[in-house]
Design a protein around this motif. Sequence first.
Motif, PDB file in Angstrom:
ATOM      1  N   ASP A 243       0.860  -1.185   0.000  1.00 35.75           N
ATOM      2  CA  ASP A 243       0.000   0.000   0.000  1.00 35.75           C
ATOM      3  C   ASP A 243       0.893   1.231   0.000  1.00 35.75           C
ATOM      4  O   ASP A 243       1.768   1.364   0.866  1.00 35.75           O
TER       5      ASP A 243
ATOM      6  N   GLN B  94       1.365   5.421  -0.119  1.00 37.16           N
ATOM      7  CA  GLN B  94       0.773   6.740   0.110  1.00 37.16           C
ATOM      8  C   GLN B  94       1.875   7.776   0.023  1.00 37.16           C
ATOM      9  O   GLN B  94       3.056   7.457   0.218  1.00 37.16           O
TER      10      GLN B  94
ATOM     11  N   ASN C  69      -2.228   0.739  -8.874  1.00 38.30           N
ATOM     12  CA  ASN C  69      -1.291  -0.082  -8.116  1.00 38.30           C
ATOM     13  C   ASN C  69      -1.471  -1.507  -8.640  1.00 38.30           C
ATOM     14  O   ASN C  69      -2.529  -2.107  -8.482  1.00 38.30           O
TER      15      ASN C  69
ATOM     16  N   ALA D 200       3.205   1.395  -8.336  1.00 34.28           N
ATOM     17  CA  ALA D 200       2.030   2.228  -8.087  1.00 34.28           C
ATOM     18  C   ALA D 200       2.282   3.601  -8.698  1.00 34.28           C
ATOM     19  O   ALA D 200       3.428   4.066  -8.760  1.00 34.28           O
TER      20      ALA D 200
ATOM     21  N   THR E  81       3.461   0.286   2.755  1.00 39.54           N
ATOM     22  CA  THR E  81       3.151  -0.666   3.819  1.00 39.54           C
ATOM     23  C   THR E  81       2.779  -2.001   3.196  1.00 39.54           C
ATOM     24  O   THR E  81       1.861  -2.067   2.363  1.00 39.54           O
ATOM     25  N   ASP E  82       3.496  -3.055   3.563  1.00 29.31           N
ATOM     26  CA  ASP E  82       3.184  -4.355   2.957  1.00 29.31           C
ATOM     27  C   ASP E  82       2.107  -5.080   3.765  1.00 29.31           C
ATOM     28  O   ASP E  82       1.580  -4.559   4.756  1.00 29.31           O
TER      29      ASP E  82
END
Lengths: 111, 133
Positions: free
Chosen positions: A72, A74, A88, A94, B16-17
């Motif tokens: 993820d 950001q 992504n 991403a 963040t994985d």
Amino acid sequence: MSTPSGAPTLSVATDKPSYNVGDMLTLTVTYADAQANALPLHITVTGTDSDGNVAAVQTDVMVTQSASGAVDVQASDSFGDTYAVVSNDGTSQAVLQTTVQAPPAQVISPA
Amino acid sequence: MTQPAATDLEITVTGTDADGNIATETVTVQVLSGGTTPPPGFPGMLDPETAGHLAGDSAAPQGRSPGPPGPAPPGAQLMSSAEAQPMAQQVQIPGLGNATGHQTTATASQYVPPKVTQAVRAQTLFRRTGGFR
């Protein structure tokens, strides 16, 4: 950048080195999670002209030894811009975008 | 025309994985906060940087809303955010491109209708002279 062991590895590139206020800024983030055992690969390119003058430039890429899971991603910046995750792929890359706002006024203590 | 001031923009990216492990990366680019270069203006138009040193602020032209703040002119004393905000508004006037707020309005106030006025005066004098003859 040094990444602690067990953390994902990130590599960030902007689409331009310089922007005007109001421009669209696109971030391309290449990532690998900890299980991918990503290692940096340093590439050096050298150019030599007819007079023998030499110039060199270096760039780094990531090499993964196994598939990465999704990371993820950001972003935030010093102007307070809001970044949208455009895409992504869930494995390595991403893309984020924002519109560059004017820099905030700086605060100093009175003289 | 001077070049707009460049400000560093520091971008921090966090990844963040699935296990909650976090990594950060930072990249810095430059932002030219003066916006696009305006085309040549009318005679007497001040350079934006010069206009930025003029005392006092003017309101934005009627019907135009002020934009985000621009950079302080070089050498200017920096102030707190609350104080600096009104001095650094950005206004866009069609045909003039972007310019820093009070600089643009100051520029507009510096416009002096040039030689037309003088020509009218010369003509009037001539007529008066002819009348006396």
